[in-house]
Design a protein around this motif. Structure first.
Motif: not given
Length: 202
Positions: A24-25, A34-36, A76-77, A105-106
């Motif tokens: 979760r960002i 939310q990303l896998p 994540a970072l 995800n990008l």
């Protein structure tokens, strides 16, 4: 953090990774997205609380700047930095499956100005460098990688004159960092200690 915490056996490397979690960002443009996240040994997103603390430390200092995310894992970072205004992020992750999910995800976020490099971090840091304003460094624990990577960043021309460097290590390790890195903030969470340094001119 988002990195490989321990070395993986050949068997675990061959095991199929599956999407079983979510990242979760927590702030910025992609807030609450939310990303896998793959089910891969040692891989876990940086906890929300730690990311929030880090980006509170950073404020807007990195806005519009180039960022380097080493041992990227889920990214994540770096993704959090992009969400909060970083111009671009170079992610370095050696696991091809983890890298592929990060790239996906990008794409999901329509991020085109960043790149995922499938490479070992120490090998990557031997190539021709460009200076970054912010670097994330969270190597696997108990593998004695932190010092070598820190000095490679400093000596290889990877850091802008007043770059910020985020380093996470096992709490038992007293990090050996370049003498011109000034400790800016520090916090401990569980088995890890997170430190934010600012580079001073040698």
């Amino acid at each position: 953090m988002t990195r490989q915490r321990s070395s993986r056996s050949p068997t675990s490397r061959r095991a199929p990774a599956q999407q079983v979690g979510k990242l979760r960002i927590i702030g910025g443009e992609f807030r609450r997205r939310q990303l896998p996240v793959l089910d891969s040994p040692g891989l876990r997103p940086t906890p929300d609380r730690v990311r929030e603390t880090l980006f509170n430390w950073l404020g807007q200092q990195f806005y519009g700047q180039a960022v380097l995310d080493l041992f990227a894992g889920t990214g994540a970072l770096g993704i959090e930095a992009l969400s909060r205004g970083a111009a671009c992020v170079d992610f370095v992750e050696r696991d091809p499956r983890v890298s592929a999910q990060l790239s996906a995800n990008l794409t999901l976020l329509n991020i085109t100005a960043s790149a995922v490099h499938v490479n070992d971090v120490q090998a990557y840091l031997t190539r021709a460098a460009k200076p970054y304003s912010l670097a994330f460094l969270d190597p696997p624990f108990h593998q004695q990688l932190a010092a070598a990577c820190c000095h490679a960043l400093e000596n290889g021309g990877w850091l802008a004159s007043e770059a910020m460097i985020y380093l996470e290590t096992e709490t038992s390790l007293a990090p050996d960092v370049p003498i011109n890195w000034q400790l800016h903030r520090e916090t401990q969470a569980g088995e890890s200690t997170a430190r934010l340094y600012q580079r001073q001119l040698p």
